[in-house]
Write a protein that holds these residues in place. Structure first.
Motif, PDB file in Angstrom:
ATOM      1  N   MET A   1       0.840  -1.189   0.000  1.00 11.99           N
ATOM      2  CA  MET A   1       0.000   0.000   0.000  1.00 11.99           C
ATOM      3  C   MET A   1       0.882   1.248   0.000  1.00 11.99           C
ATOM      4  N   LEU A   2       0.641   2.125  -0.912  1.00 12.28           N
ATOM      5  CA  LEU A   2       1.391   3.364  -1.036  1.00 12.28           C
ATOM      6  C   LEU A   2       0.996   4.314   0.094  1.00 12.28           C
ATOM      7  N   GLU A   3       1.994   4.756   0.844  1.00 17.81           N
ATOM      8  CA  GLU A   3       1.731   5.690   1.934  1.00 17.81           C
ATOM      9  C   GLU A   3       1.893   7.122   1.442  1.00 17.81           C
ATOM     10  N   ILE A   4       0.854   7.909   1.619  1.00 10.18           N
ATOM     11  CA  ILE A   4       0.851   9.302   1.208  1.00 10.18           C
ATOM     12  C   ILE A   4       1.138  10.177   2.429  1.00 10.18           C
ATOM     13  N   ASN A   5       2.076  11.090   2.261  1.00  7.59           N
ATOM     14  CA  ASN A   5       2.372  12.121   3.263  1.00  7.59           C
ATOM     15  C   ASN A   5       2.783  11.596   4.632  1.00  7.59           C
ATOM     16  N   ARG A   6       3.718  10.654   4.640  1.00 15.33           N
ATOM     17  CA  ARG A   6       4.309  10.271   5.921  1.00 15.33           C
ATOM     18  C   ARG A   6       5.007  11.506   6.480  1.00 15.33           C
TER      19      ARG A   6
ATOM     20  N   VAL B   1      11.343  16.529   2.511  1.00 13.43           N
ATOM     21  CA  VAL B   1      11.116  17.221   1.237  1.00 13.43           C
ATOM     22  C   VAL B   1      10.950  18.721   1.477  1.00 13.43           C
ATOM     23  N   ARG B   2      10.240  19.097   2.530  1.00 12.79           N
ATOM     24  CA  ARG B   2      10.062  20.524   2.844  1.00 12.79           C
ATOM     25  C   ARG B   2      11.428  21.183   3.097  1.00 12.79           C
ATOM     26  N   GLU B   3      12.311  20.486   3.781  1.00 10.36           N
ATOM     27  CA  GLU B   3      13.647  21.023   4.040  1.00 10.36           C
ATOM     28  C   GLU B   3      14.388  21.308   2.729  1.00 10.36           C
ATOM     29  N   VAL B   4      14.323  20.371   1.787  1.00  5.62           N
ATOM     30  CA  VAL B   4      14.965  20.573   0.489  1.00  5.62           C
ATOM     31  C   VAL B   4      14.272  21.703  -0.272  1.00  5.62           C
ATOM     32  N   PHE B   5      12.948  21.744  -0.246  1.00  4.73           N
ATOM     33  CA  PHE B   5      12.184  22.792  -0.914  1.00  4.73           C
ATOM     34  C   PHE B   5      12.601  24.176  -0.397  1.00  4.73           C
ATOM     35  N   LEU B   6      12.688  24.324   0.919  1.00  2.61           N
ATOM     36  CA  LEU B   6      13.056  25.615   1.503  1.00  2.61           C
ATOM     37  C   LEU B   6      14.521  25.963   1.237  1.00  2.61           C
TER      38      LEU B   6
ATOM     39  N   THR C   1       3.462  16.989  -1.420  1.00  2.00           N
ATOM     40  CA  THR C   1       2.826  15.675  -1.317  1.00  2.00           C
ATOM     41  C   THR C   1       3.897  14.623  -1.551  1.00  2.00           C
ATOM     42  N   THR C   2       3.967  13.659  -0.650  1.00  6.62           N
ATOM     43  CA  THR C   2       4.918  12.561  -0.825  1.00  6.62           C
ATOM     44  C   THR C   2       4.152  11.281  -1.106  1.00  6.62           C
ATOM     45  N   TYR C   3       4.744  10.456  -1.931  1.00  8.25           N
ATOM     46  CA  TYR C   3       4.156   9.192  -2.364  1.00  8.25           C
ATOM     47  C   TYR C   3       5.161   8.105  -2.008  1.00  8.25           C
ATOM     48  N   GLY C   4       4.921   7.396  -0.922  1.00  7.10           N
ATOM     49  CA  GLY C   4       5.918   6.455  -0.442  1.00  7.10           C
ATOM     50  C   GLY C   4       7.073   7.224   0.166  1.00  7.10           C
TER      51      GLY C   4
END
Length: 128
Positions: free
Chosen positions: A1-6, A13-18, A79-82
């Motif tokens: 099952m694919l986990e969304i937004n762990r 990802v937010r750290e890299v985005f910022l 949004t994270t996918y897995g």
């Protein structure tokens, strides 16, 4: 099952985005280059250019066409996918510009860490 937004993956990802956003506004080319996946499959569609492959993206960054600027982000959605794939979408308003913009990044986890595999930026209300 694919986990969304762990939560821990979203935080990574937010750290890299910022980090990318800070580098973008400071025109910190080495960091901008580091955060794009160094691969021929990497793409960046900008407001006025289509770039294919990391070398083309690097050359654009090194050209100095964008320089330093400031902008305000709005409505950012990560949004994270897995645990190895994510998207980051945001709207922005550059200081001194009339048209608001929007930006999408697709990020993948590589052995070096999270990297941008594809990016797209456009301005609302601007036709070419």
């Amino acid at each position: 099952m694919l986990e969304i937004n762990r939560p821990e993956i979203v935080a990574q990802v937010r750290e890299v985005f910022l980090r990318y956003e800070a580098a973008l506004q400071a025109n910190d080319v080495p960091t901008l280059e580091e955060l794009f996946w160094n691969a021929p499959e990497t793409t960046r569609y900008g407001v006025g250019e289509n770039l294919y492959g990391w070398p083309a993206i690097s050359a654009f960054r090194r050209s100095g066409k964008l320089g330093r600027f400031t902008r305000t982000l709005m409505n950012t959605v990560i949004t994270t996918y897995g645990s190895d794939f994510a998207t980051a979408n945001t709207e922005y308003q550059r200081d001194g510009e009339a048209s608001p913009g929007r930006e999408t990044k697709t990020l993948i986890r590589t052995p070096e860490g999270w990297r941008i595999a594809s990016a797209h930026a456009s301005l609302l209300g601007v036709t070419v």
